[in-house]
Design a protein around this motif. Structure first.
Motif, PDB file in Angstrom:
ATOM      1  N   LYS A  57       0.853  -1.189   0.000  1.00  0.00           N
ATOM      2  CA  LYS A  57       0.000   0.000   0.000  1.00  0.00           C
ATOM      3  C   LYS A  57       0.890   1.239   0.000  1.00  0.00           C
ATOM      4  CE  LYS A  57      -4.037   2.080   0.339  1.00  0.00           C
ATOM      5  NZ  LYS A  57      -4.830   1.973   1.592  1.00  0.00           N
ATOM      6  N   LEU A  58       0.749   2.058  -1.023  1.00  0.00           N
ATOM      7  CA  LEU A  58       1.550   3.260  -1.161  1.00  0.00           C
ATOM      8  C   LEU A  58       0.882   4.451  -0.488  1.00  0.00           C
ATOM      9  CD1 LEU A  58       2.515   2.811  -4.925  1.00  0.00           C
ATOM     10  CD2 LEU A  58       3.921   2.267  -2.928  1.00  0.00           C
ATOM     11  N   GLU A  59       1.655   5.482  -0.183  1.00  0.00           N
ATOM     12  CA  GLU A  59       1.116   6.654   0.513  1.00  0.00           C
ATOM     13  C   GLU A  59       0.041   7.366  -0.302  1.00  0.00           C
ATOM     14  OE1 GLU A  59       4.289   9.214   1.754  1.00  0.00           O
ATOM     15  OE2 GLU A  59       4.577   8.108   3.612  1.00  0.00           O
ATOM     16  N   GLY A  60       0.118   7.262  -1.622  1.00  0.00           N
ATOM     17  CA  GLY A  60      -0.886   7.888  -2.466  1.00  0.00           C
ATOM     18  C   GLY A  60      -2.204   7.149  -2.500  1.00  0.00           C
TER      19      GLY A  60
ATOM     20  N   PHE B 104       2.154   2.966 -13.671  1.00  0.00           N
ATOM     21  CA  PHE B 104       2.813   2.805 -12.379  1.00  0.00           C
ATOM     22  C   PHE B 104       2.332   3.935 -11.460  1.00  0.00           C
ATOM     23  CE2 PHE B 104       6.431   2.920  -9.387  1.00  0.00           C
ATOM     24  CZ  PHE B 104       6.567   1.566  -9.124  1.00  0.00           C
ATOM     25  N   PRO B 105       1.944   3.621 -10.216  1.00  0.00           N
ATOM     26  CA  PRO B 105       1.421   4.674  -9.337  1.00  0.00           C
ATOM     27  C   PRO B 105       2.515   5.632  -8.866  1.00  0.00           C
ATOM     28  CG  PRO B 105       1.592   2.591  -8.155  1.00  0.00           C
ATOM     29  CD  PRO B 105       1.901   2.289  -9.592  1.00  0.00           C
ATOM     30  N   LEU B 106       2.130   6.870  -8.579  1.00  0.00           N
ATOM     31  CA  LEU B 106       3.079   7.836  -8.035  1.00  0.00           C
ATOM     32  C   LEU B 106       3.579   7.366  -6.674  1.00  0.00           C
ATOM     33  CD1 LEU B 106       1.495  11.269  -8.994  1.00  0.00           C
ATOM     34  CD2 LEU B 106       3.571  10.230  -9.918  1.00  0.00           C
ATOM     35  N   ILE B 107       4.826   7.652  -6.405  1.00  0.00           N
ATOM     36  CA  ILE B 107       5.464   7.189  -5.175  1.00  0.00           C
ATOM     37  C   ILE B 107       5.997   8.377  -4.382  1.00  0.00           C
ATOM     38  CG2 ILE B 107       6.097   4.899  -6.009  1.00  0.00           C
ATOM     39  CD1 ILE B 107       8.866   6.095  -6.706  1.00  0.00           C
ATOM     40  N   THR B 108       6.404   8.105  -3.144  1.00  0.00           N
ATOM     41  CA  THR B 108       6.973   9.118  -2.263  1.00  0.00           C
ATOM     42  C   THR B 108       8.298   8.633  -1.694  1.00  0.00           C
ATOM     43  OG1 THR B 108       5.921   8.236  -0.264  1.00  0.00           O
ATOM     44  CG2 THR B 108       4.632   9.829  -1.582  1.00  0.00           C
ATOM     45  N   ILE B 109       9.014   9.532  -1.063  1.00  0.00           N
ATOM     46  CA  ILE B 109      10.226   9.141  -0.337  1.00  0.00           C
ATOM     47  C   ILE B 109       9.862   8.144   0.763  1.00  0.00           C
ATOM     48  CG2 ILE B 109      12.133   9.963   1.110  1.00  0.00           C
ATOM     49  CD1 ILE B 109      12.382  10.852  -1.803  1.00  0.00           C
ATOM     50  N   GLY B 110       8.701   8.339   1.385  1.00  0.00           N
ATOM     51  CA  GLY B 110       8.235   7.399   2.403  1.00  0.00           C
ATOM     52  C   GLY B 110       8.027   6.005   1.850  1.00  0.00           C
ATOM     53  N   ASP B 111       7.512   5.903   0.626  1.00  0.00           N
ATOM     54  CA  ASP B 111       7.338   4.592  -0.003  1.00  0.00           C
ATOM     55  C   ASP B 111       8.684   3.914  -0.243  1.00  0.00           C
ATOM     56  OD1 ASP B 111       4.525   4.817  -0.160  1.00  0.00           O
ATOM     57  OD2 ASP B 111       4.668   5.910  -2.060  1.00  0.00           O
TER      58      ASP B 111
ATOM     59  N   LYS C 273       9.323  13.700  -9.015  1.00  0.00           N
ATOM     60  CA  LYS C 273       8.039  14.061  -8.400  1.00  0.00           C
ATOM     61  C   LYS C 273       8.027  13.665  -6.924  1.00  0.00           C
ATOM     62  CE  LYS C 273       4.035  15.964  -9.377  1.00  0.00           C
ATOM     63  NZ  LYS C 273       3.941  17.338  -9.925  1.00  0.00           N
ATOM     64  N   ALA C 274       8.566  12.497  -6.612  1.00  0.00           N
ATOM     65  CA  ALA C 274       8.647  12.058  -5.219  1.00  0.00           C
ATOM     66  C   ALA C 274       9.499  13.021  -4.396  1.00  0.00           C
ATOM     67  CB  ALA C 274       9.224  10.646  -5.145  1.00  0.00           C
ATOM     68  N   ALA C 275      10.595  13.494  -4.984  1.00  0.00           N
ATOM     69  CA  ALA C 275      11.451  14.452  -4.287  1.00  0.00           C
ATOM     70  C   ALA C 275      10.724  15.772  -4.065  1.00  0.00           C
ATOM     71  CB  ALA C 275      12.742  14.676  -5.079  1.00  0.00           C
ATOM     72  N   ASP C 276       9.934  16.199  -5.044  1.00  0.00           N
ATOM     73  CA  ASP C 276       9.171  17.435  -4.897  1.00  0.00           C
ATOM     74  C   ASP C 276       8.097  17.304  -3.812  1.00  0.00           C
ATOM     75  OD1 ASP C 276      10.646  18.615  -6.886  1.00  0.00           O
ATOM     76  OD2 ASP C 276       9.115  18.434  -8.442  1.00  0.00           O
ATOM     77  N   TYR C 277       7.507  16.130  -3.689  1.00  0.00           N
ATOM     78  CA  TYR C 277       6.477  15.896  -2.668  1.00  0.00           C
ATOM     79  C   TYR C 277       7.053  15.907  -1.251  1.00  0.00           C
ATOM     80  CZ  TYR C 277       2.793  14.381  -5.959  1.00  0.00           C
ATOM     81  OH  TYR C 277       1.831  14.320  -6.930  1.00  0.00           O
ATOM     82  N   PHE C 278       8.337  15.575  -1.121  1.00  0.00           N
ATOM     83  CA  PHE C 278       8.946  15.414   0.205  1.00  0.00           C
ATOM     84  C   PHE C 278       8.896  16.717   0.993  1.00  0.00           C
ATOM     85  CE2 PHE C 278      12.870  15.270   2.899  1.00  0.00           C
ATOM     86  CZ  PHE C 278      12.491  14.207   3.706  1.00  0.00           C
ATOM     87  N   ASP C 279       8.318  16.651   2.183  1.00  0.00           N
ATOM     88  CA  ASP C 279       8.213  17.821   3.058  1.00  0.00           C
ATOM     89  C   ASP C 279       8.085  17.297   4.482  1.00  0.00           C
ATOM     90  OD1 ASP C 279       7.557  20.080   4.534  1.00  0.00           O
ATOM     91  OD2 ASP C 279       6.224  20.897   3.010  1.00  0.00           O
ATOM     92  N   LEU C 280       9.204  17.214   5.162  1.00  0.00           N
ATOM     93  CA  LEU C 280       9.249  16.583   6.480  1.00  0.00           C
ATOM     94  C   LEU C 280       8.346  17.295   7.485  1.00  0.00           C
ATOM     95  CD1 LEU C 280      11.025  14.099   7.026  1.00  0.00           C
ATOM     96  CD2 LEU C 280      12.576  15.566   8.290  1.00  0.00           C
TER      97      LEU C 280
END
Length: 388
Positions: A32-35, A133-140, A295-302
């Motif tokens: 299960k991805l964050e998106g 392929f689904p969008l991913i995050t640094i968390g994924d 895109k994953a790097a752009d989404y990253f916001d701690l």
């Protein structure tokens, strides 16, 4: 978001290494991805160097940047022209000493170097995922690494180390799994992208998507968007360098000419260099992977993800000892961004060391030979290991 770059091997190498693979999340037990999307099966490519000690207290996780891979050091074959992307740092007697530490590096999800990403086969269509392929995050990315560590029965790290996008993963590990990370070394990185960094990424992505061969990301059976990817690489590469490094390396020198030709083409050395970097990049990287990872790097916001907008709150549960490193000429992730994270860490009474290294080579400086960085990392790891 730093790249793999050519470099000379220095010191002893770890010699021959092997790319390994771990697969999980077989349907119906998808990841299960964050998106919100689910995906499976998932394969992670990884590499290990050194020997794991009996109590597994000597594990170091190395995390790669945007277009890096699991091949951090040594050679896959004695005939290989060059070693892994951080062979200058990982090996016997080096900053990350494989005579003392067991070092792991995995290829991130979404990439194209062995781990599941847009180039992988979608089991539902028997064709490459492409933009399905689904969008991913640094968390994924970190979550898949955690699953790999569970498989390897690794319960804690002596240290987690990475630069650029790898540094984002380091920070994510520290806040997501604070009990596992005894120390961390985020290099040339940030807790969130500035508008400038997002802007460069968007221009690079638009270059790929404007290529007539992109075909909405489903180009694997035909011509690839090589021109778009090459331009994206050229844009990115400019951000990894610095004004001073480009002045020293190229200046306004002409390429194989003593006078202007008054024609469009690569007349200046810097033009020729960027075109060369673009052409070389398309031989080893996938355009869709570039889209997904940037895109994953752009989404990253701690701060947004873990602190309701407060970076101090984001580090509230952290337990790691930190060594934060920035570079004077890094204008992609400038030093003030590192100082912001150091300030937030110290407000949580964390043990933090900070060093700004005077280097003229820009963001990519952490991938180049540096006695200063080598000694910093070696001394920091030694102190953490002795404390353990």
């Amino acid at each position: 978001m730093s790249e793999y770059i050519d470099q000379d091997q220095t010191g002893d190498s770890v010699s021959i290494v092997e790319k390994q693979f771990f697969s999980f999340a077989e349907p119906p037990d998808r990841l299960k991805l964050e998106g919100g999307a689910g995906i499976g099966p998932v394969t992670i490519a990884y590499e290990t160097c050194g020997v794991l000690n009996k109590d597994k207290s000597n594990v170091i996780l190395v995390l790669h940047a945007l277009s890096g891979d699991s091949h951090m050091a040594g050679y896959y074959d004695p005939k290989d022209a060059k070693p892994g992307w951080w062979d200058i740092m990982v090996g016997p007697g080096k900053g990350i000493d494989t005579d003392k530490y067991f070092v792991i590096c995995s290829n991130i999800i979404g990439s194209c170097a062995g781990s599941t990403g847009p180039t992988s086969i979608n089991p539902e269509t028997s064709k490459e995922y492409g933009t399905k392929f689904p969008l991913i995050t640094i968390g994924d990315m970190v979550e898949t690494q955690k699953t790999l560590m569970d498989h390897l029965e690794i319960k804690s790290f002596l240290s987690v180390i990475g630069g650029s996008v790898g540094g984002m993963q380091v920070l994510e590990w520290c806040v997501r799994y604070p009990g596992m990370v005894r120390s961390a070394i985020p290099l040339a990185t940030t807790t969130r992208h500035s508008a400038l960094a997002i802007a460069f990424n968007e221009v690079a992505r638009q270059a790929i998507m404007a290529d007539p061969n992109w075909n909405e990301g489903h180009y694997y059976s035909g011509k690839k968007p090589d021109m778009g990817l090459a331009i994206a690489r050229m844009i990115g590469h400019i951000t990894y360098l610095s004004d001073e490094s480009m002045r020293q390396k190229f200046g306004r020198r002409l390429q194989n000419r003593s006078a202007l030709s008054f024609k469009f083409g690569a007349e200046f050395q810097v033009e020729s260099y960027l075109q060369y970097q673009g052409k070389k990049f398309i031989e080893r990287f996938d355009a869709n992977s570039f889209l997904y990872i940037t895109k994953a790097a752009d989404y990253f916001d701690l701060a947004r993800q873990y602190g309701s907008g407060s970076l101090v709150k984001a580090f509230l549960k952290c337990k790691s000892k930190f060594l934060v490193v920035s570079y004077t000429s890094d204008w992609l992730y400038p030093t003030y961004q590192s100082k912001e994270m150091v300030k937030a860490m110290k407000k949580n009474n964390l043990d933090v060391s900070f060093c700004e290294i005077d280097a003229q080579w820009g963001h990519d400086a952490f991938l180049l030979p540096s006695d200063r960085l080598d000694n910093l990392i070696k001394g920091f790891l030694r102190s953490v290991f002795h404390e353990t």
